[in-house]
Enzyme design. Sequence first.
Site, short mmCIF file in Angstrom:
data_model
loop_
_atom_site.label_atom_id
_atom_site.label_comp_id
_atom_site.label_asym_id
_atom_site.label_seq_id
_atom_site.Cartn_x
_atom_site.Cartn_y
_atom_site.Cartn_z
N HIS A 35 0.87 -1.28 -0.12
CA HIS A 35 0.08 0.11 0.01
C HIS A 35 0.96 1.33 -0.13
O HIS A 35 1.88 1.21 0.76
CB HIS A 35 -1.05 0.27 1.17
N ASP A 84 -13.99 3.15 6.44
CA ASP A 84 -12.93 3.78 6.01
C ASP A 84 -13.74 4.22 4.45
O ASP A 84 -13.15 5.37 4.12
CB ASP A 84 -11.78 3.01 5.80
N ARG A 136 -12.97 12.65 3.62
CA ARG A 136 -11.66 13.38 3.73
C ARG A 136 -11.31 14.27 2.37
O ARG A 136 -10.61 15.34 2.57
CB ARG A 136 -10.64 12.55 4.15
N SER A 178 -6.40 4.68 8.11
CA SER A 178 -7.10 4.35 6.89
C SER A 178 -6.57 3.21 6.20
O SER A 178 -7.14 2.35 5.58
CB SER A 178 -7.24 5.81 6.17
N LYS A 230 -7.61 -1.16 6.26
CA LYS A 230 -7.82 -1.85 5.08
C LYS A 230 -6.78 -3.22 4.87
O LYS A 230 -7.47 -4.29 4.57
CB LYS A 230 -7.77 -1.01 3.79
N1 URA Z 1 -4.03 5.91 1.26
C1 URA Z 1 -5.23 5.42 2.04
O1 URA Z 1 -5.61 4.13 1.71
N2 URA Z 1 -5.75 6.43 2.90
C2 URA Z 1 -5.11 7.30 3.18
O2 URA Z 1 -5.79 8.20 3.96
C3 URA Z 1 -4.17 8.04 2.43
C4 URA Z 1 -3.74 7.22 1.35
#
Ligand code: URA
Length: 431
Positions: free
Chosen positions: A82, A161, A168, A183, A187
């Site tokens: 990620h 989220d 956001r 966040s 995930k």
């Molecule tokens: N990637 C995400 O999944 N969440 C964030 O807040 C920033 C980048």
Amino acid sequence: MRAVDIIIKKRDKRQLTTAEIEFFVRGFTNGDIPDYQASAFAMAVMLNGMTPTETTDLTLAMAHSGQVLDLSDVVDIAVDKHSSGGVGDKTSISVLPMVAACGLPVGKMSGRGLGFSGGTLDKLESIPGYRVDLTTDEFKKQLKEKGIVLTGQSLDLAPADGKMYALRDVTGTVPSIPLIASSIMCKKIAAGAQAVVLDVKTGLGAFMQTMDEARELADLMVAIGRLAGRKTVALLSDMNQPLGAAVGNALEVIEAIETLHGGGPADFREHCLHVAAHVLVLGQCAKDLNEGRAMAEKAIADGSALEKFRVLVQAQGGDVSFVDDMSRFERAKYVEVVNAPRNGFISQIHARIVGEASVALGAGRAKKGDPVDHAVGFVIHKKVGDQVQKGEPLLEIHANDEEKLVEARKALLSAHQLVDESVPPLPLFYE
Ligand code: URA
């Protein structure tokens, strides 16, 4: 308990309890707490921060706002990667097929564009038919059968989220360490990854502009991951200039596919090979980074990474003919080449200005739910450290609106700085 009291408490810089955070996340998920209160909460967190304990509570509450997948009966070890968000960052689209082609199953939930940073889902949707809304059962089935999944948050995985992320993006509450950490990590936890490589961006086009902030975010996410029993590694990578050449949804998918074909810009290819090597090591597929890198290189050279991408696109309903014939991607009405205004060396390509200009062209959103224009964006021909001659092509602008094109040209020229003395190229990774 009342949502407003929790907002007031955070507004007044006091520490929230686990029960308060769970109450807020539960209420927001089931619709009892409306968007305006969740936006106020996000702003209070953005301005006043959270302790590591609060951030961990927020992460776990969001991860448990839906199902938490247990993939132990699906694959031996589920790996994931990620990025914390950047400009021109299409890494997942190339790295996932490379890794999966090496025999390591990889299932990932990605996001949409966030502020000035692009989102993998918006990019992938430039392939007609590509579904980003797999259900949990579909996620598991595809991971087991195909060894690769790249989808959005299904309604049953970390739904809190999904809702918060969209808010956001349009309420100025993106660049907050606790909000980003929770966040990303919720995930990862919800999607059942047992091993996670985090690509934490730092620089002008990252949410974390300084090395100290990026390190703090990385440390926090690694701590949360380990607490949740996931093997977690974070890399700090450069985001002062856009990654690779393409910025914009379809343009970035084209570049990611070119990279899988063995081409693509050198910096992007190198970045992908390094991230892929880490994923392969963490997933116990390679004994060290050298071996991981060699495996990823081989997967590109023998076409197996590209084949995995075809498998992914097909499994998720996308039109596979786009993978082999990239001229099929939607093209913008106007493509303008911008030339260097003088001789010199490029000392800066301000990634944030480039990201904001691409959003203004239509590649991102101004408000929640806005459609994105897949065709628009930029192709940057020269990078920091390159020497240019006056009149030589610096970049291309792909636009669907003449006025926006003029604005984009101004912005992109202001993002480029040229100097007389030679400048070293920027590193790809710092730590
Ligand atoms: N990637 C995400 O999944 N969440 C964030 O807040 C920033 C980048």
